[in-house]
Design a protein around this motif. Sequence first.
Motif, PDB file in Angstrom:
ATOM      1  N   LEU A  21     -58.755 -69.565   0.818  1.00 56.69           N
ATOM      2  CA  LEU A  21     -59.386 -68.308   0.454  1.00 56.69           C
ATOM      3  C   LEU A  21     -58.963 -67.912  -0.956  1.00 56.69           C
ATOM      4  N   PHE A  22     -59.935 -67.622  -1.791  1.00 52.54           N
ATOM      5  CA  PHE A  22     -59.683 -67.095  -3.130  1.00 52.54           C
ATOM      6  C   PHE A  22     -60.226 -65.674  -3.163  1.00 52.54           C
ATOM      7  N   ASP A  23     -59.327 -64.698  -3.214  1.00 59.33           N
ATOM      8  CA  ASP A  23     -59.738 -63.301  -3.283  1.00 59.33           C
ATOM      9  C   ASP A  23     -60.042 -62.945  -4.735  1.00 59.33           C
ATOM     10  N   GLU A  24     -60.895 -61.972  -4.937  1.00 62.37           N
ATOM     11  CA  GLU A  24     -61.349 -61.557  -6.272  1.00 62.37           C
ATOM     12  C   GLU A  24     -61.906 -62.758  -7.032  1.00 62.37           C
ATOM     13  N   ALA A  25     -62.771 -63.525  -6.363  1.00 61.62           N
ATOM     14  CA  ALA A  25     -63.318 -64.771  -6.908  1.00 61.62           C
ATOM     15  C   ALA A  25     -64.101 -64.568  -8.200  1.00 61.62           C
ATOM     16  N   ASP A  26     -64.637 -63.373  -8.406  1.00 57.40           N
ATOM     17  CA  ASP A  26     -65.371 -63.120  -9.644  1.00 57.40           C
ATOM     18  C   ASP A  26     -64.463 -63.239 -10.864  1.00 57.40           C
ATOM     19  N   LEU A  27     -63.152 -63.134 -10.676  1.00 59.75           N
ATOM     20  CA  LEU A  27     -62.220 -63.320 -11.794  1.00 59.75           C
ATOM     21  C   LEU A  27     -62.027 -64.794 -12.123  1.00 59.75           C
ATOM     22  N   SER A  36     -58.886 -69.248 -17.912  1.00 59.42           N
ATOM     23  CA  SER A  36     -58.251 -70.561 -17.784  1.00 59.42           C
ATOM     24  C   SER A  36     -58.492 -71.183 -16.411  1.00 59.42           C
ATOM     25  N   THR A  37     -58.849 -70.389 -15.417  1.00 55.98           N
ATOM     26  CA  THR A  37     -59.073 -70.896 -14.057  1.00 55.98           C
ATOM     27  C   THR A  37     -60.469 -71.459 -13.835  1.00 55.98           C
ATOM     28  N   LYS A  38     -61.388 -71.183 -14.737  1.00 57.75           N
ATOM     29  CA  LYS A  38     -62.797 -71.492 -14.488  1.00 57.75           C
ATOM     30  C   LYS A  38     -63.056 -72.985 -14.307  1.00 57.75           C
ATOM     31  N   GLN A  60     -65.477 -58.179  -4.312  1.00 57.81           N
ATOM     32  CA  GLN A  60     -66.192 -56.924  -4.130  1.00 57.81           C
ATOM     33  C   GLN A  60     -67.391 -56.859  -5.069  1.00 57.81           C
ATOM     34  N   SER A  61     -67.522 -57.884  -5.933  1.00 56.71           N
ATOM     35  CA  SER A  61     -68.604 -57.906  -6.931  1.00 56.71           C
ATOM     36  C   SER A  61     -69.283 -59.270  -6.955  1.00 56.71           C
ATOM     37  N   PRO A  62     -69.994 -59.659  -5.889  1.00 58.81           N
ATOM     38  CA  PRO A  62     -70.615 -60.989  -5.874  1.00 58.81           C
ATOM     39  C   PRO A  62     -71.645 -61.185  -6.973  1.00 58.81           C
ATOM     40  N   GLY A  63     -72.244 -60.113  -7.445  1.00 60.83           N
ATOM     41  CA  GLY A  63     -73.198 -60.226  -8.534  1.00 60.83           C
ATOM     42  C   GLY A  63     -72.542 -60.621  -9.843  1.00 60.83           C
ATOM     43  N   ASP A  64     -71.219 -60.479  -9.926  1.00 62.65           N
ATOM     44  CA  ASP A  64     -70.497 -60.834 -11.146  1.00 62.65           C
ATOM     45  C   ASP A  64     -70.018 -62.281 -11.155  1.00 62.65           C
ATOM     46  N   LEU A  65     -70.316 -63.037 -10.087  1.00 62.67           N
ATOM     47  CA  LEU A  65     -69.991 -64.466 -10.072  1.00 62.67           C
ATOM     48  C   LEU A  65     -70.965 -65.218 -10.971  1.00 62.67           C
ATOM     49  N   ASN A  66     -70.514 -66.293 -11.558  1.00 63.35           N
ATOM     50  CA  ASN A  66     -71.369 -67.146 -12.371  1.00 63.35           C
ATOM     51  C   ASN A  66     -72.569 -67.587 -11.538  1.00 63.35           C
TER      52      ASN A  66
END
Length: 151
Positions: A21-27, A36-38, A60-66
């Motif tokens: 599980l990766f929380d705050e995945a939009d980061l 650096s994680t991308k 909390q912001s799936p729209g902010d995912l690539n």
Amino acid sequence: MLNFNRYAQRHPSGQLQAVVLFDEADLYLPAQGKPSTKESMESLLKRARSAGLGILLATQSPGDLNYRYRDQISSWFVGKVKENTALNKLKPMLSEAKTDVASKLANQQVGEFFAIRAGEVTSLKANLSLIRAEQVPLEMVQALAASSVNQ
């Protein structure tokens, strides 16, 4: 993430071996910018399935995912979203759903979700866990991991 990538390369498996599980995945995979994680996360998403790794991305912001990686996600669990900007970003992701989910998201209650997979929509209600979640010190996690390798 590098350790997960190494694991995926060295231990291919057709069976599920672990879920991460990766929380705050939009980061990790933002629509804008290049943390650096991308690169590591992109690589992991490409290799995980062939290694038997399940990847859960929580945000909390799936729209902010690539957007390139939003399109590769096959299952979504979407809770309450009430901001118009966020709802508009979600609409393309929800367009395959056979039920109009977007209009219902703002009225969801705490613990209510829509599970969306292959256009099918299921309403879910989460209950409190019977097991209390606690922060585990890193040393304890490392000791448990080391002992499981030696067994």
